[in-house]
Design a protein around this motif. Structure first.
Motif, short mmCIF file in Angstrom:
data_model
loop_
_atom_site.label_atom_id
_atom_site.label_comp_id
_atom_site.label_asym_id
_atom_site.label_seq_id
_atom_site.Cartn_x
_atom_site.Cartn_y
_atom_site.Cartn_z
N VAL B 764 10.89 -2.11 -7.01
CA VAL B 764 11.79 -1.15 -7.25
C VAL B 764 11.22 0.17 -7.41
CG1 VAL B 764 13.93 0.13 -7.79
CG2 VAL B 764 13.84 -2.23 -7.14
N TRP B 765 10.58 0.11 -8.74
CA TRP B 765 9.79 1.48 -9.23
C TRP B 765 8.58 1.75 -8.32
CZ3 TRP B 765 11.24 5.11 -12.43
CH2 TRP B 765 9.97 5.86 -12.74
N VAL B 766 7.97 0.91 -7.73
CA VAL B 766 6.99 1.18 -6.76
C VAL B 766 7.51 2.27 -5.72
CG1 VAL B 766 5.67 0.01 -4.97
CG2 VAL B 766 5.42 -0.66 -7.36
N PHE B 767 8.57 2.20 -5.24
CA PHE B 767 9.17 2.87 -4.38
C PHE B 767 9.63 4.07 -4.92
CE2 PHE B 767 9.37 -0.90 -1.81
CZ PHE B 767 8.81 -0.36 -0.60
N ILE B 768 10.33 4.01 -6.17
CA ILE B 768 10.93 5.28 -6.87
C ILE B 768 9.96 6.02 -7.06
CG2 ILE B 768 11.99 6.24 -9.02
CD1 ILE B 768 13.66 3.92 -9.14
N VAL C 11 -5.13 -8.93 -7.64
CA VAL C 11 -4.27 -8.15 -7.16
C VAL C 11 -3.71 -7.24 -7.75
CG1 VAL C 11 -1.64 -8.27 -6.70
CG2 VAL C 11 -3.18 -10.17 -5.85
N PHE C 12 -3.71 -7.21 -9.30
CA PHE C 12 -3.59 -6.08 -10.15
C PHE C 12 -4.51 -5.26 -9.94
CE2 PHE C 12 -4.27 -4.10 -14.23
CZ PHE C 12 -2.98 -3.67 -14.29
N ALA C 13 -5.67 -5.42 -9.75
CA ALA C 13 -6.65 -4.27 -9.35
C ALA C 13 -6.58 -3.45 -8.18
CB ALA C 13 -8.09 -4.85 -9.38
N ALA C 14 -5.95 -4.18 -7.19
CA ALA C 14 -5.63 -3.60 -5.99
C ALA C 14 -4.42 -2.64 -6.27
CB ALA C 14 -5.35 -4.59 -4.87
N LEU C 15 -3.44 -2.93 -6.79
CA LEU C 15 -2.19 -2.41 -7.13
C LEU C 15 -2.70 -0.96 -7.94
CD1 LEU C 15 0.33 -4.99 -8.45
CD2 LEU C 15 0.45 -3.73 -5.97
N VAL C 16 -3.43 -1.12 -9.00
CA VAL C 16 -3.98 -0.05 -9.70
C VAL C 16 -4.65 1.11 -8.69
CG1 VAL C 16 -5.24 1.06 -11.53
CG2 VAL C 16 -3.68 -1.10 -11.70
N LEU C 17 -5.70 0.26 -7.98
CA LEU C 17 -6.40 1.22 -7.08
C LEU C 17 -5.36 2.04 -5.92
CD1 LEU C 17 -9.40 -0.56 -5.90
CD2 LEU C 17 -9.26 1.68 -6.46
N MET C 18 -4.45 1.29 -5.55
CA MET C 18 -3.61 1.85 -4.48
C MET C 18 -2.85 2.76 -5.12
SD MET C 18 -2.49 -1.57 -2.46
CE MET C 18 -1.69 -1.05 -1.23
N GLY C 41 3.62 4.51 2.97
CA GLY C 41 3.03 3.26 3.42
C GLY C 41 2.30 2.47 2.18
N LEU C 42 1.52 3.25 1.57
CA LEU C 42 0.87 2.57 0.25
C LEU C 42 1.89 1.81 -0.47
CD1 LEU C 42 -1.82 5.17 -0.71
CD2 LEU C 42 -2.39 2.71 -0.07
N ALA C 43 2.96 2.48 -0.76
CA ALA C 43 4.08 1.83 -1.53
C ALA C 43 4.57 0.62 -0.89
CB ALA C 43 5.26 2.94 -1.83
N GLY C 44 4.78 0.65 0.10
CA GLY C 44 5.20 -0.64 0.79
C GLY C 44 4.01 -1.75 0.84
N GLY C 45 2.81 -1.37 0.92
CA GLY C 45 1.95 -2.25 0.81
C GLY C 45 1.73 -2.72 -0.65
N LYS C 46 1.83 -2.02 -1.59
CA LYS C 46 2.00 -2.51 -2.99
C LYS C 46 3.05 -3.46 -3.12
CE LYS C 46 1.63 0.80 -6.30
NZ LYS C 46 1.97 2.32 -6.77
N ALA C 47 4.50 -3.11 -2.76
CA ALA C 47 5.47 -4.08 -2.75
C ALA C 47 5.23 -5.20 -2.16
CB ALA C 47 6.61 -3.36 -2.00
#
Ligand code: HEM
Ligand SMILES: [Cu+2]
Ligand SMILES: [Cu+2]
Lengths: 211, 775, 92
Positions: B764-768, C11-18, C41-47
């Motif tokens: 959720v935060w990733v979107f917020i 995965v964590f590294a990818a999240l930080v990078l994104m 779009g990036l947020a969607g990818g992270k999710a």
């Protein structure tokens, strides 16, 4: 008929109600017929495929019969919906030469603002035969303006202006009522629409003092 | 398994502590009938007022309150709970389970429902209860309704949505995972199938209501401006409410459709006509029900494309209904119809529902809606569907299963008498209302010429009311004096009839299975069962009482709330620490979740409801932003640094959670404890950072009520922060237990489940973050 | 197990990078629309990454992911139709 909106409504309404009653009567008669015909008589035999205790459910085949019935009702419904869209077109396109009146609903009454700036509360006067276009909004809560007898209704929403129009062919007085619960005075939020002879209207309208 | 574990039926302890699905079903039944009387009396009072506009029985505010509470109570506290009374009792029996998947949660649902209803009733004794219509239109119920009772009523609704969420999770898991071997989804009895589709609709509809209530309460109590500003206002509420509201009308209806199916088969002695098509049609209706809500908004002046789309979906949804109802009717062909009371009610209810359905097509036509909206035509239509279709259909269910629940037959004579009174009363009551199609609803004042119609309706109302008295008498009298029913008095084929009436606490002797296409029982093997299952727990009641107290304090005295919160903490710990045994049968039909254990499925179901909750809250933000002419550029209102920092913190905390899980799995206690502690610290850091951000905004005079940008930010991140906070509490508990060496090796699943929640909050935060800070 | 941890870390590294990429994009001299779309779009990818690898949907039966998608689908319908319904309408 009294008004354009009444014509549009009645033409649709008569088709809907005829078909509605027809379908209702046919389906219900059929159902009652089946019930009367097939009700259990003492000692009568069980149907061959009667469900037995502990069995998994089975079904009676009949996709074809069902398909035919559904296609039939689909065609009725599609007819109705196309008629609706046609009617909607005229409801959505007011004539260009309409008289434009602003309506502001409030707790609990109606304020009308004429093109020349004249404001009145509770009573709206319009000339017979001229299309009238209403710009309806609200200054406080959600109301809905409906003119009884003219088949006209429009939401009055704070911050937003909605448009409705009609043309009335006969002089007369109609009740304007609120059709959305808006607080204690909702029931008494009643206004009047006065449809006047065009000449009388003109002399009244030109005599108005606008501050 | 010791059946004596349950105290006898006359002891109060039994009813306060029971977690057995059959007991909970009875509790639901009695309570929903009680609310039916309440809602019915209200209706009769304003029906009296409506008999003559000159009467002064109810003042306008009293009239509005009566109408509002009548509507809310009937829809949310009567019809659905009545359906769940039957579902509680019957579904486990129909699928061959010993109980619901989570018996304690089931009891919790019941008590939350009861206490939610109590809150609504208490609001009567404050200045004013809800008086804004059950649809709670805006901004009437936010800016223009200062009464405390409205808050209390709203909190009651919030408690009800909690109850619904809990039972949704329970029924989803039960029906997917506790079926007898060989009972494929399509082979389920129609009632259980109806309930399954109902709970799936509830899963996605009720969180939207919860989101709406949260936004509304926040406007009322904290002063945010979601509904008080025109950019959100009336139309945003309409969208949220009807996104819930339209599925809700099918939620109310589907269990009754299930009753129709089962009763028709039993009393016409034939299999259902085109059963598989009925099922497919019901699935289509359930899915489409989320795409038609706009037909309640045809006159709000929405975009023409959208209006057209909603017209098409609305009309489209009538076709599967055709298929369902026609198949029910075709079932009667070549049948041997036994017109016993349940069957009479089903046939009557179908007839009534047909009228409701046809008039629904009228309302789906926008052009007619220009006239019918807000009139008694609508009132007549929804009573034909909800009161006639759903409620009367469920009454059929009550009669149908009464012998199973009590072991006794009811009086057929009285049953028929009620049926006749119901049909006469109902149609006298509501048919005249179709003819009053120019009269505004929720209004006690109308033109003289309608008086005869309205008076017929009032008389009909009283006849309808009396018909229920006949039923109550019948049900009570027969409890004592009815003929013994035997296991299967109707000669039905479904599983609930293949055990005693009433069934023993464990439902069946042996495990039912359909593995070879027919029912057989696998003899119970005592040794395999191990410790007996538990059937009693004080915590569901305590938890609900505590939540009730905490909420009541919000509108009465803050001390009450404090006591409530204390009690809540105590009960949560009690609940979590209790040894409560309920086992899943190892044998069973579980498609499509064979390889997903029941806790996992439960968590994912719960997460789905959270997805909708946050989805609606975030959509509301996107909506008001779209509606607003101006919006502060990124970086002006909010400090991107704060947001970015919190993003990194939460992402890291997600990593530590999975690392804790990985350590637990390998039995590494230090790692487990360490990573859990790290997560706790990161979560706390997140909240601390958030606190800094908020107080900085406050110090610049930016508060909840400053503007839509401020309101949406505070509320969205506030709800999210509350989730983080709840997560921290759970983490505290996990950490304490991990220190004592829990979760290592076999117990690591608990950490996995916690992870689902925590990662979801992270998502959720990733979107917020981008939506509020960057875009 | 060693493999799992390795996956978690990458995965964590990818999240930080994104996330860093989101911040970089934010400051780029590109049309606003493109920036906004790519950030969301990036947020969607992270999710998606979190759901697949931290919540382990990638390792669960397909049916569970389908179930999770139902909720997302209903939210998307709500978002799309409600926002579309007010396109081009001036409030106030
Ligand atoms: C004794 C039986 C009942 C009577 C006499 C009755 C009568 C009425 C009347 C006259 C209204 C319209 C009030 C108005 O607009 O001024 C109304 C509203 C309503 N009724 Fe009933 N009703 C009964 C049973 C039910 C049942 C069983 C349901 C449940 C499904 C139900 C649901 C509703 C709802 C949702 C409203 C709308 C409330 C609102 O406008 O806010 N009613 N009822
Ligand atoms: Cu009103
Ligand atoms: Cu609807």
């Amino acid at each position: 008929m009294v008004a354009t909106t009444v014509e549009i409504f009645m033409s649709l309404w008569s088709i809907f109600s005829t078909l509605g009653v027809l379908v209702g009567v046919v389906v219900m008669s059929y159902m009652i017929y089946l019930i009367v015909k097939n009700r259990a008589r003492p000692g009568g035999p069980e149907p061959e495929d009667a469900p037995k205790p502990g069995e998994l459910p089975r079904e009676q085949k009949g996709a074809k019969k069902l398909l035919i019935s559904v296609v039939l009702s689909a065609s009725i419904v599609l007819t109705l919906i196309s008629l609706t869209f046609i009617a909607l077109d005229s409801l959505d396109t007011p004539p260009a030469d309409a008289m434009e009146v602003k309506v502001v609903a409030f707790q609990w009454g109606w304020r009308f603002i004429y093109p020349n700036g004249y404001e009145s509360v509770g009573e709206l006067r319009i000339p017979r035969g001229t299309p009238v276009k209403l710009y309806v909004t609200s200054q406080d809560v959600f109301h809905n303006m409906g003119i009884i007898g003219l088949r006209l209704k429009v939401d009055a929403i704070p911050g937003k202006t909605n448009i409705a129009w009609t043309r009335v062919y006969e002089t007369g007085v109609y009740d304007i009522r609120c059709f959305e619960l808006c607080g204690d005075g909702h029931g008494v939020m009643i206004g009047k629409l006065v449809v006047m002879d065009p000449e009388e209207f003109n002399s009244w309208y030109s005599s108005l003092q606008v501050s | 398994m010791d059946p004596q574990q349950l105290p006898p039926g006359h002891s109060i302890k039994r009813w306060l502590l029971t977690t057995n699905h059959k007991d909970v079903g009875i509790l639901y039944l009695v309570t929903s009938l009680y609310f039916l009387v309440l809602g019915g009396i209200l209706a009769l009072v304003f029906r009296l007022q409506l008999a003559d506009p000159g009467l002064n029985i109810l003042s306008p505010p009293a009239f509005n309150q009566a109408v509002t509470i009548h509507g809310l109570v009937m829809v949310l506290f009567v019809v659905s709970p009545l359906a769940f009374a039957l579902a509680n009792y019957v579904v486990p029996l129909q699928i061959g389970a010993r109980d619901l998947a989570f018996p304690r949660l089931n009891a919790l649902s019941y008590w939350l429902y009861l206490f939610g209803g109590l809150l609504v009733m208490i609001s009567f004794f404050q200045d004013r209860t809800l008086d804004v219509g059950w649809t709670l239109y805006q901004p009437l119920s936010s800016a223009f309704s200062p009464y405390v009772g409205v808050n209390t009523g709203g909190l009651g609704l919030a408690l009800l949505t909690a109850s619904v969420t809990v039972s949704t999770v329970n029924f989803v898991v039960t029906i997917f995972r506790s079926r007898a071997k060989g009972l494929r989804l399509t082979a389920l009895p129609m009632f259980t199938l109806g309930v399954l589709l109902t709970v799936l609709m509830m899963l996605y509809a009720f969180p939207a209501l919860l989101a709406g209530i949260i936004l509304l309460s926040s406007d009322r109590i904290l002063g945010t401006v979601y509904f008080t500003s025109p950019e959100g206002g009336a139309i945003l509420w309409d969208h949220i409410f009807w996104f819930f509201g339209h599925p809700e009308v099918y939620i109310v209806l589907f269990p009754a459709l299930g009753v129709f199916g089962d009763v028709l088969v039993t009393f016409s002695r034939r299999p259902l006509f085109a059963r598989r098509i009925i099922i497919a049609a019901m699935v289509v209706v359930a899915a489409l029900s989320f795409l038609v809500w706009g037909h309640h908004m045809f006159l709000t002046g929405m975009h023409p494309d959208v209006r057209r789309a909603f017209t098409v979906t609305t009309i489209a949804i009538s076709l599967p209904f055709d298929a369902i109802i026609l198949s029910f009717i075709y079932t009667l062909a070549k049948a041997r119809i036994e017109l016993k009371t349940p069957m009479l009610f089903v046939l009557g209810s179908i007839a009534i529902f047909i009228i409701g359905g046809i008039t629904g097509v009228f309302l789906g036509s926008i052009a007619l809606d220009y006239v019918l909206r807000g009139t008694y035509f609508v009132v007549a239509h929804f009573h034909y569907t909800m009161a006639g279709g759903a409620l009367v259909g469920l009454i059929a269910g009550v009669y149908y299963w009464y012998p199973k629940m009590t072991g006794r037959m009811f009086s057929e004579k009285l049953g028929r008498l009620q049926f006749i009174l119901t049909m006469i009363g109902f149609n006298m009551l509501y048919f005249p209302l179709f003819l009053s199609w120019e009269m505004p609803r929720r209004v006690p004042i109308y033109v003289e010429s309608l008086m005869p119609l309205q008076q017929v309706a009032t008389i009909g109302g009283f006849i309808f009311g009396v018909s229920f008295l006949v039923m109550f008498w019948n049900l009570l009298y027969s409890l004592r004096y009815g003929e013994p029913a035997g296991n299967n008095p109707w000669g039905a084929h479904t599983l609930e009839w293949m055990t005693e009436s009433p069934p023993p606490p464990h439902n069946f002797d042996g495990t039912p299975t359909f593995a070879d296409g027919r029912l057989s029982f696998i003899a119970a093997n005592g040794a395999a069962h191990g410790e007996p299952e538990t059937h009693l727990s004080p915590w569901p009641f305590m938890l609900s009482l505590a939540s009730f107290t905490a909420l009541l304090g919000l509108t009465t005295h803050i001390m009450v709330s404090i006591v409530g919160v204390g009690l809540l903490a105590f009960s949560v710990l009690g609940f979590a620490g209790e040894r409560f045994i309920s086992r899943e049968d190892p044998l069973g039909e579980r498609w499509p979740f064979d390889r997903v254990d029941r806790m996992k499925l439960a968590w994912w179901t719960f997460i789905s409801s959270e997805v909708v909750l946050f989805g609606v809250v975030l959509s509301a933000y996107v909506y008001v932003r779209t509606a607003s002419a101006t919006w502060p550029a990124p970086g002006t209102l909010l400090d991107i640094g704060h947001g970015a920092m919190n993003t990194f913190i939460l992402l890291t905390s997600s990593l530590t959670v999975v690392l804790a899980l990985a350590s637990a799995r390998t039995g590494n206690r230090t790692g487990t404890v360490g990573f859990l502690a790290a997560t706790l610290a990161l979560g706390a850091l997140f909240l601390f950072n958030k606190y800094g951000e908020w107080s900085e905004l406050f110090s610049h005079g930016i508060t909840f009520s400053s503007s839509l940008p401020a309101s949406t930010f505070f509320l969205t991140t506030g709800i999210h922060g509350a989730h983080v906070f709840a997560g921290l509490l759970a983490l505290g508990y996990l950490l304490a237990r991990a220190l004592k060496g829990a979760y290592l090796g076999k117990g690591h699943e608990t950490l996995e489940y916690f992870g689902y929640y925590w990662h979801f909050v992270d998502i959720v935060w990733v979107f917020i973050f981008p939506l509020f800070y960057l875009v | 197990m060693g493999l799992r941890v390795w996956v978690y870390l990458s995965v964590f590294a990818a999240l930080v990078l994104m996330t860093v990429l989101e911040l970089i994009l934010f400051g780029m001299p590109l049309p606003r629309l493109i920036i906004d779309m790519s950030i969301v779009g990036l947020a969607g990818g992270k999710a998606l990454l979190i759901a697949l690898f931290f919540q382990h949907l990638a390792y669960e039966p397909r049916s569970l992911s389908a179930f999770a998608l139902l909720g997302i689908g209903s939210v998307v319908a709500f978002l799309f139709l409600s926002v579309y319904s007010i396109m081009g309408i001036a409030f106030r």
